[in-house]
Structure formats: C-alpha cells, structure tokens
Motif scaffolding. Structure first.
Motif, PDB file in Angstrom:
ATOM      1  N   ALA A   1       4.074 -41.997 -21.386  1.00 54.72           N
ATOM      2  CA  ALA A   1       3.263 -41.013 -22.108  1.00 54.72           C
ATOM      3  C   ALA A   1       4.137 -39.870 -22.629  1.00 54.72           C
ATOM      4  N   ILE A   2       5.111 -39.419 -21.830  1.00 54.25           N
ATOM      5  CA  ILE A   2       6.031 -38.380 -22.290  1.00 54.25           C
ATOM      6  C   ILE A   2       6.857 -38.887 -23.471  1.00 54.25           C
TER       7      ILE A   2
ATOM      8  N   ARG B   1       5.981 -41.054 -25.699  1.00 50.08           N
ATOM      9  CA  ARG B   1       5.117 -41.043 -26.888  1.00 50.08           C
ATOM     10  C   ARG B   1       4.984 -39.634 -27.443  1.00 50.08           C
ATOM     11  N   GLU B   2       4.840 -38.640 -26.563  1.00 51.37           N
ATOM     12  CA  GLU B   2       4.663 -37.256 -27.002  1.00 51.37           C
ATOM     13  C   GLU B   2       5.904 -36.719 -27.710  1.00 51.37           C
TER      14      GLU B   2
ATOM     15  N   GLU C   1      -1.611 -38.565 -20.389  1.00 52.79           N
ATOM     16  CA  GLU C   1      -1.463 -37.932 -21.695  1.00 52.79           C
ATOM     17  C   GLU C   1      -1.563 -36.409 -21.586  1.00 52.79           C
ATOM     18  N   THR C   2      -2.440 -35.918 -20.714  1.00 61.89           N
ATOM     19  CA  THR C   2      -2.568 -34.471 -20.534  1.00 61.89           C
ATOM     20  C   THR C   2      -1.285 -33.876 -19.985  1.00 61.89           C
TER      21      THR C   2
ATOM     22  N   ALA D   1       1.711 -35.209 -20.161  1.00 63.05           N
ATOM     23  CA  ALA D   1       2.752 -35.375 -21.178  1.00 63.05           C
ATOM     24  C   ALA D   1       2.667 -34.281 -22.239  1.00 63.05           C
ATOM     25  N   GLN D   2       1.458 -33.882 -22.597  1.00 63.74           N
ATOM     26  CA  GLN D   2       1.314 -32.792 -23.564  1.00 63.74           C
ATOM     27  C   GLN D   2       1.864 -31.488 -23.014  1.00 63.74           C
TER      28      GLN D   2
ATOM     29  N   ARG E   1       5.572 -31.615 -23.512  1.00 68.06           N
ATOM     30  CA  ARG E   1       5.925 -31.327 -24.911  1.00 68.06           C
ATOM     31  C   ARG E   1       5.783 -29.840 -25.218  1.00 68.06           C
ATOM     32  N   GLN E   2       4.718 -29.221 -24.746  1.00 67.13           N
ATOM     33  CA  GLN E   2       4.515 -27.794 -25.007  1.00 67.13           C
ATOM     34  C   GLN E   2       5.617 -26.954 -24.369  1.00 67.13           C
TER      35      GLN E   2
END
Length: 231
Positions: free
Chosen positions: A23-24, A26-27, A203-204, A206-207, A210-211
């Motif tokens: 997931a990371i 993908r982000e 996904e949460t 991983a976001q 990214r942030q």
C-alpha cells in the motif's frame, strides 16, 4: 553499477510485497522511483505487476553481508521506509530466548544496520527515514512482550537517529491494528472472529506515510499515531 541519477526522488520500502508495504508503494509510486524490498524475487511478482516501473530489491535483511552488497550501489536516497518486521507473540512465561532474539533481530537490529549502511546516501539527499512502528511501541499488553519491547526499542532508535543526523527527517508511525494477512493470523491465534471493520486499512496508514514524506521541509513530522475508530 551505480544507480542512474534521476530528477525523481528514490524511495526504498522494505516488506513491500503485500499488506501495508504494498500500500505504501502504491501511495509513493506517483512521486518517487521505487525500490521494493522482500526476501525473494517471487514475493514481489504481484506488486511489480501493478507497478512495473518499480525495481525489485530482494534481500534477506538479517543477512548483513547480503544487505551490504545490496546497498553498495545506492549513492542517493530520499526516502527509506522500514516496514518489514515480524510479530511473534507469547506470554513472558512461554517466550523462549530464541523468540526474543528473532523478534529483536527482525524488528530492530536489521533496521539499524540497513539504516547505517544507507546513511551516506540519505545524507546526500537530506533524506527521510520512516519507521513503521506500532501502538505496541507506546503501550505494551499481555502476550505482546517481545514484540512490544522491539517496538519500544525501535522508537528509541528513531529518537537517537533524529538527534544524531540533524539533516535527516525521522518519523515514527504508530498505527493500531491494520487489516492485513498478518493481522488475520494474529486474530486466529487469539481465537477470535476476524472483523475487518475493527481495524485500520493499509491504505489509510499508507496515506499517513505519504503525507509525512510530503510535509514541507520547514517541519519535521516526528511521530504519527493512528487508531481505528471503534465500531
């Protein structure tokens, strides 16, 4: 062979074959060149099918000679995400020295050695080290002694690295339980029914990674704590 210089920043993600690591990947795929770590090339087949521009980085992180060889060609690294780890659970009474040693090796010592070997590349880029920690790195619970100890130690490692390497950013991320295959195995061992809605999504988390990475350089995201909303 040295890695080709590119205007896109480079991110190395360990444990990237599935779950949170995938997931990371993908982000970060839209903004970074990716090196995706796993123990074997076969483990990376699925995520590389999704992200064909990423490069495989199959390395056993506890084989330090292999790690040294695999990092030798990396001369600039903007982001290092330490996601790989293990969760071997058991009470103190039931946990052998071997269990403690295995957990500390995977969750702490391998992280420290990979970081040490990549420090020149991280310094060159004034890079960002992201440590995927755990809620267990802030509060231990019965049956989680070895795992929690490794994560408390990982937090201390991050705190020390942050003080020593002032040009780097070091972020410890402490998610609660995440809906992954690893979590399914843990819940099965607890003899409970598995309810995905009880957990954070990969996904949460991983976001949040990214942030943190995209936080402007005038700020240092030191710690991020995420908890699932009770349902």
């Amino acid at each position: 062979m040295r890695m080709v210089t590119s205007p896109e920043p480079l991110a190395l993600i360990t444990g990237a074959s599935r779950g949170l690591g995938a997931a990371i990947a993908r982000e970060l795929s839209g903004t970074h060149r990716l090196l995706l770590g796993a123990r074997t090339p076969a483990a990376l087949t699925g995520i590389l099918g999704e992200l064909p521009d990423a490069r495989p980085w199959p390395v056993d992180l506890t084989d330090y000679d292999e790690v040294a060889r695999a990092t030798a060609s990396i001369d600039r690294l903007e982001v290092l995400v330490h996601n790989a780890g293990i969760a071997e659970l058991g009470t103190v009474a039931a946990s052998s020295a071997t269990l403690w040693r295995n957990v500390m090796e995977a969750n702490l010592i391998a992280v420290a050695e990979l970081t040490r070997l990549l420090l020149p590349a991280l310094r060159a880029a004034k890079g960002h080290v992201v440590l995927i920690n755990s809620g267990a790195g802030l509060r231990a619970a019965a049956g989680w002694g070895a795992y929690a100890a490794s994560k408390f130690a990982l937090r201390a490692f991050g705190d020390s690295l942050r003080q020593e390497e002032l040009d780097l950013r070091v972020t410890s991320i402490h998610p609660g339980r995440i809906d992954t295959e690893m979590q399914q195995a843990i819940v099965a061992g607890e003899h409970r029914d598995y309810r995905p809605e009880d957990f954070l999504t990969a996904e949460t988390v991983a976001q949040a990674v990214r942030q943190a990475v995209q936080t402007p350089r005038d700020a240092h995201p030191v710690e991020i704590v995420l908890r699932p909303i009770p349902r």
